[in-house]
Design an enzyme around this catalytic site. Sequence first.
Site, PDB file in Angstrom:
ATOM      1  N   GLY A   1       1.011  20.617  -7.101  1.00  0.00           N
ATOM      2  CA  GLY A   1       2.352  20.120  -6.820  1.00  0.00           C
ATOM      3  C   GLY A   1       2.764  19.112  -7.869  1.00  0.00           C
ATOM      4  O   GLY A   1       2.418  19.239  -9.044  1.00  0.00           O
TER       5      GLY A   1
ATOM      6  N   GLN B   1       1.876  15.805  -8.481  1.00  0.00           N
ATOM      7  CA  GLN B   1       0.760  15.175  -9.177  1.00  0.00           C
ATOM      8  C   GLN B   1      -0.172  16.221  -9.793  1.00  0.00           C
ATOM      9  O   GLN B   1      -0.693  16.032 -10.902  1.00  0.00           O
ATOM     10  CB  GLN B   1      -0.024  14.271  -8.226  1.00  0.00           C
ATOM     11  CG  GLN B   1       0.668  12.979  -7.879  1.00  0.00           C
ATOM     12  CD  GLN B   1       0.810  12.040  -9.071  1.00  0.00           C
ATOM     13  OE1 GLN B   1       0.087  12.136 -10.052  1.00  0.00           O
ATOM     14  NE2 GLN B   1       1.768  11.127  -8.968  1.00  0.00           N
TER      15      GLN B   1
ATOM     16  N   GLU C   1      -2.638  15.646   5.202  1.00  0.00           N
ATOM     17  CA  GLU C   1      -2.952  16.293   6.470  1.00  0.00           C
ATOM     18  C   GLU C   1      -3.757  17.581   6.320  1.00  0.00           C
ATOM     19  O   GLU C   1      -4.272  18.113   7.310  1.00  0.00           O
ATOM     20  CB  GLU C   1      -1.668  16.571   7.257  1.00  0.00           C
ATOM     21  CG  GLU C   1      -0.702  17.556   6.615  1.00  0.00           C
ATOM     22  CD  GLU C   1       0.257  16.913   5.637  1.00  0.00           C
ATOM     23  OE1 GLU C   1       1.205  17.608   5.223  1.00  0.00           O
ATOM     24  OE2 GLU C   1       0.071  15.728   5.275  1.00  0.00           O
TER      25      GLU C   1
ATOM     26  N   GLN D   1      -6.262  17.932   3.823  1.00  0.00           N
ATOM     27  CA  GLN D   1      -7.484  17.698   3.046  1.00  0.00           C
ATOM     28  C   GLN D   1      -8.759  17.852   3.868  1.00  0.00           C
ATOM     29  O   GLN D   1      -9.756  18.393   3.375  1.00  0.00           O
ATOM     30  CB  GLN D   1      -7.438  16.311   2.404  1.00  0.00           C
ATOM     31  CG  GLN D   1      -6.442  16.213   1.261  1.00  0.00           C
ATOM     32  CD  GLN D   1      -6.546  14.901   0.507  1.00  0.00           C
ATOM     33  OE1 GLN D   1      -7.546  14.182   0.605  1.00  0.00           O
ATOM     34  NE2 GLN D   1      -5.510  14.565  -0.246  1.00  0.00           N
TER      35      GLN D   1
ATOM     36  N   HIS E   1      -4.775   9.303  -3.569  1.00  0.00           N
ATOM     37  CA  HIS E   1      -4.365   8.478  -2.424  1.00  0.00           C
ATOM     38  C   HIS E   1      -5.584   8.361  -1.527  1.00  0.00           C
ATOM     39  O   HIS E   1      -6.282   9.346  -1.277  1.00  0.00           O
ATOM     40  CB  HIS E   1      -3.195   9.115  -1.691  1.00  0.00           C
ATOM     41  CG  HIS E   1      -2.706   8.326  -0.502  1.00  0.00           C
ATOM     42  ND1 HIS E   1      -2.598   6.950  -0.516  1.00  0.00           N
ATOM     43  CD2 HIS E   1      -2.304   8.720   0.735  1.00  0.00           C
ATOM     44  CE1 HIS E   1      -2.130   6.529   0.648  1.00  0.00           C
ATOM     45  NE2 HIS E   1      -1.958   7.584   1.428  1.00  0.00           N
TER      46      HIS E   1
ATOM     47  N   GLY F   1       4.497  12.856 -10.304  1.00  0.00           N
ATOM     48  CA  GLY F   1       3.805  13.684 -11.275  1.00  0.00           C
ATOM     49  C   GLY F   1       4.633  14.087 -12.476  1.00  0.00           C
ATOM     50  O   GLY F   1       4.121  14.176 -13.595  1.00  0.00           O
TER      51      GLY F   1
ATOM     52  N   ASP G   1       0.135   1.182   0.290  1.00  0.00           N
ATOM     53  CA  ASP G   1       0.986   2.342   0.023  1.00  0.00           C
ATOM     54  C   ASP G   1       1.721   2.758   1.285  1.00  0.00           C
ATOM     55  O   ASP G   1       2.958   2.956   1.270  1.00  0.00           O
ATOM     56  CB  ASP G   1       0.128   3.497  -0.503  1.00  0.00           C
ATOM     57  CG  ASP G   1       0.964   4.670  -0.971  1.00  0.00           C
ATOM     58  OD1 ASP G   1       1.593   4.559  -2.041  1.00  0.00           O
ATOM     59  OD2 ASP G   1       0.981   5.703  -0.278  1.00  0.00           O
TER      60      ASP G   1
ATOM     61  N   GLU H   1       5.879   2.361   1.928  1.00  0.00           N
ATOM     62  CA  GLU H   1       6.688   3.531   2.296  1.00  0.00           C
ATOM     63  C   GLU H   1       7.429   3.311   3.608  1.00  0.00           C
ATOM     64  O   GLU H   1       8.617   3.628   3.733  1.00  0.00           O
ATOM     65  CB  GLU H   1       5.779   4.756   2.415  1.00  0.00           C
ATOM     66  CG  GLU H   1       5.202   5.241   1.098  1.00  0.00           C
ATOM     67  CD  GLU H   1       4.060   6.214   1.284  1.00  0.00           C
ATOM     68  OE1 GLU H   1       3.647   6.820   0.280  1.00  0.00           O
ATOM     69  OE2 GLU H   1       3.559   6.378   2.429  1.00  0.00           O
TER      70      GLU H   1
END
Length: 337
Positions: free
Chosen positions: A26, A28, A89, A91, A113, A139, A196, A200
């Site tokens: 995607g 990154q 979600e 991984q 992350h 990215g 992080d 957000e």
Amino acid sequence: MAKHYSEKDGDLKLLKGKKIVILGYGSQGHGQALNLKESGINVVVSVRAGGRGYHLAKKHGWEEGKNLFTDNAAAVKGADWVHFLLPDETQREVWENEVRPNLKKGAVLSFSHGFNIRFSQIVPPKEADVVLIAPKGPGHLVRRTYEEGKGVPALVAVEQDYSKKALKLALAFCKGIGATRAGVIETTFSEETETDNFGEQTVLCGGVVDLIKAGFETLVEAGYQPEIAYFECLHELKLITDLIQEGGISWMNYSISDTAEYGEYSRGPRIVTAETKSAMKKILEEIQSGEFAREYLLENRVGRPVFNSARKKTQNHPIEKVGAELRSMMPWLKKKE
């Protein structure tokens, strides 16, 4: 003060001869993979067959069967390094079913992350280095600045140092993606993940978006034209944030009118109040305790009912309709699907 690293601290020779697998292609994924490849590193990309990432990877010249895989398990076999750039979600499932059974002893496991390590969704074997390489930019910017001979700053962290040279390896990776050109700051998985998520939720996404919508609704409900409300509460926000990014808050204040600056000092604290900061502290506690992580993971397991409803509600907000019409008058803005 945090430790800073630069170009001299990254040694690409540490990555020579190693097989580095990038899971996901995607924002990154494509930026980091292409930069590493052009830095002379042996990179393999693993993506879902037929998905958007697959088609983008093919467009960028990755060759199926050579350095493009559609089977994570096959890609990971024999790899010296596995870099997770999949959504938070997804991984854990990929780790349990495809990566962990095929991860060789001594391999490096890395992330951009820290969510899945911080909240124990992924529990690596002891015989692995676990590091964080987190560029502080999307990215496409990681890619563009690299091509320009520059770079995007990044964070680096070591959670597990099996090889006793995990930090040096991580810094070599940072150099490979161009981050050491701009500077790398040392952190921890916990600090990166918690700050992080907090940024957000309270400022960058949650705070700003709700502030924009509340301002727009207040003006429209008072009888002002939606188009004018859009310009004042959304369109001009970029002008302000660009000034802040370029030179800090004081530079922004220097650049705006005295009327606007006085309004900031005298009225801003009435909008972001002590109660707002108290709510921020509560949100931070929820992040630190894992309450938010549990809530988010459960939301995904049950089909995202709250997430999908909120997304649809936002897409149907009047500011989105007005904005689409006004942006069509601005040919310099590329249409977003």
